[in-house]
Design an enzyme around this catalytic site. Structure first.
Site, PDB file in Angstrom:
ATOM      1  N   GLY A 103      10.589  -9.307  38.883  1.00 27.89           N
ATOM      2  CA  GLY A 103      10.331  -8.111  38.074  1.00 27.89           C
ATOM      3  C   GLY A 103      11.317  -6.997  38.402  1.00 27.89           C
ATOM      4  CD  GLU A 104      14.966  -5.324  34.458  1.00 33.43           C
ATOM      5  OE1 GLU A 104      14.483  -4.382  33.797  1.00 33.43           O
ATOM      6  OE2 GLU A 104      15.954  -5.985  34.094  1.00 33.43           O
ATOM      7  CG  MET A 157       3.960 -11.266  47.858  1.00 35.29           C
ATOM      8  SD  MET A 157       4.141 -10.350  49.392  1.00 35.29           S
ATOM      9  CE  MET A 157       3.740  -8.704  48.855  1.00 35.29           C
ATOM     10  N   GLY A 158       0.548 -12.836  44.701  1.00 30.93           N
ATOM     11  CA  GLY A 158      -0.817 -12.853  44.179  1.00 30.93           C
ATOM     12  C   GLY A 158      -1.258 -11.468  43.731  1.00 30.93           C
ATOM     13  CG  LEU A 167      -1.072 -13.312  40.029  1.00 35.99           C
ATOM     14  CD1 LEU A 167      -1.004 -14.659  39.321  1.00 35.99           C
ATOM     15  CD2 LEU A 167       0.284 -12.961  40.624  1.00 35.99           C
ATOM     16  N   GLY A 171       2.064  -7.509  34.638  1.00 34.77           N
ATOM     17  CA  GLY A 171       3.493  -7.595  34.959  1.00 34.77           C
ATOM     18  C   GLY A 171       3.853  -9.016  35.373  1.00 34.77           C
ATOM     19  CG  HIS A 172       2.375 -10.639  39.046  1.00 33.10           C
ATOM     20  ND1 HIS A 172       1.389  -9.767  39.421  1.00 33.10           N
ATOM     21  CD2 HIS A 172       3.299 -10.620  40.030  1.00 33.10           C
ATOM     22  CE1 HIS A 172       1.698  -9.235  40.589  1.00 33.10           C
ATOM     23  NE2 HIS A 172       2.853  -9.726  40.987  1.00 33.10           N
ATOM     24  CG  ASP A 207       9.233  -4.905  43.388  1.00 31.29           C
ATOM     25  OD1 ASP A 207       8.898  -3.979  44.131  1.00 31.29           O
ATOM     26  OD2 ASP A 207       8.403  -5.596  42.774  1.00 31.29           O
TER      27      ASP A 207
HETATM   28  O1  PAF Z   1       7.914  -9.056  44.800  1.00 29.04           O
HETATM   29  C1  PAF Z   1       7.125  -9.746  45.464  1.00 29.04           C
HETATM   30  O2  PAF Z   1       5.971  -9.978  45.085  1.00 29.04           O
HETATM   31  C2  PAF Z   1       7.589 -10.310  46.792  1.00 29.04           C
HETATM   32  O3  PAF Z   1       8.452  -9.422  47.456  1.00 29.04           O
HETATM   33  C3  PAF Z   1       8.210 -11.710  46.686  1.00 29.04           C
HETATM   34  C4  PAF Z   1       9.478 -11.691  45.853  1.00 29.04           C
HETATM   35  C5  PAF Z   1       7.211 -12.670  46.075  1.00 29.04           C
HETATM   36  C6  PAF Z   1       8.588 -12.218  48.083  1.00 29.04           C
HETATM   37  O4  PAF Z   1       7.477 -12.291  48.919  1.00 29.04           O
END
Ligand code: PAF
Length: 296
Positions: free
Chosen positions: A156-157, A39-40, A42, A45-46, A159
């Site tokens: 990512g773990e 979802m940006g 960033l 982690g991303h 979540d």
């Molecule tokens: O983890 C996230 O950033 C969001 O829940 C995802 C997986 C991109 C879905 O919108």
């Protein structure tokens, strides 16, 4: 405002048609494609997920889409951090070959009326206080995977429940993609990186760092035979004493199906299968974290 040359950013697709054309050209060349949905806003982690994707495939696609369907009306959709230019530069540096940035209209055109619900798993832990959340996530991830049609997709773990929900959805709907978890990346004091950490004031940020310490200490006690309920309750009390406003949950669960581990003491064979999950609130910010028992 600084300008950036186009070679410091990956090519950007804003339509499903364009995304599909580019990905199918790669697939015709026999290239393996990995996908990292985001979802940006960033952070490292991303970046680590994009780098992991690059190790597992020939081409990496990352999406940035703030999905309105996973926010309730009272949540932070309007204030969720948005930094498109910076995000694109980070993606390029991490090795992303294509960024997919659809508009809300591209994702949910007029008359859109389909949702995906993953029963069971979605109703627990975060699903209790955010009942809309996993339906919104499953719907958008199902669409994104159908749009991109990657060989693998990385989540990512941090979540962890979301990762399980998506793995279940992909299995249940026979979607031809492997879902892979990427490890949690932490700040120096152990706070799991999250776009929502940006909401914390400096005083709240200091409190937030204590979550890791309290989780780690609970894991040590549990792993050395402390009674489960007592340890979890004591940890929740410590969180409140350290300045968290509320503990949404602090629970020990099985890593595969999130079933409860809440009786007696941990058995030796549970050390590999148990995971500690926490959701805490500071001010208006909700933070989540989780750790395998085997991490200590
Ligand atoms: O983890 C996230 O950033 C969001 O829940 C995802 C997986 C991109 C879905 O919108």
């Amino acid at each position: 405002m600084p300008t950036h040359s186009s070679d410091s950013m990956p090519p950007v697709s804003r339509s499903v048609k364009d995304l599909r054309e580019r990905v199918s050209a790669w697939r015709k060349q026999g290239l393996k494609v990995a996908f990292v949905p985001t979802m940006g806003a960033l952070h490292e982690g991303h970046v680590s997920l994009v780098k992991l994707a690059g190790k597992k495939a020939d081409k990496v696609v990352a999406s940035i889409f703030i999905n309105p369907r996973q926010f309730a009306a009272h949540e932070d959709l309007d204030t969720y951090p948005r930094n498109e230019t910076e995000d694109l530069i980070k993606l390029a540096t991490a090795g992303c070959d294509l960024a997919f940035l659809p508009s809300a209209k591209e994702m949910y055109p007029q008359g859109y009326s389909t949702s995906v619900a993953v029963e069971g798993l979605s109703r627990d832990l975060c699903g209790l206080s955010r009942p809309h959340f996993f339906g919104g996530v499953a719907t958008v991830v199902c669409k994104l995977l159908n749009q991109c049609q990657p060989d693998i997709a990385i989540f990512g773990e941090k979540d962890y429940q979301q990762l399980l929900v998506i793995q279940r959805m992909v299995r249940d709907l026979d979607m031809p993609v492997s879902i892979i978890g990427g490890p949690i990346i932490r700040e120096e004091d152990g706070l799991a990186m999250s776009s929502r950490n940006a909401y914390l004031s400096s005083a709240q940020r200091e409190v937030a760092g204590k979550l890791n310490m309290i989780m780690t200490s609970a894991i040590r006690k549990l792993a050395t035979g402390a009674e489960i309920q007592t340890t979890l309750q004591q940890a929740s009390k410590s969180l409140l004493a350290e300045g968290f406003d509320r503990v949404d949950y602090f629970e020990l669960r099985q890593k595969t199906d999130l079933s409860f581990i809440d009786k007696g003491t941990l058995q030796a064979d549970q050390l590999d299968t148990a995971r500690l999950f926490a959701a805490v609130i500071i001010g208006k910010t909700r933070l989540i974290d989780n750790m395998p028992l085997s991490s200590i």
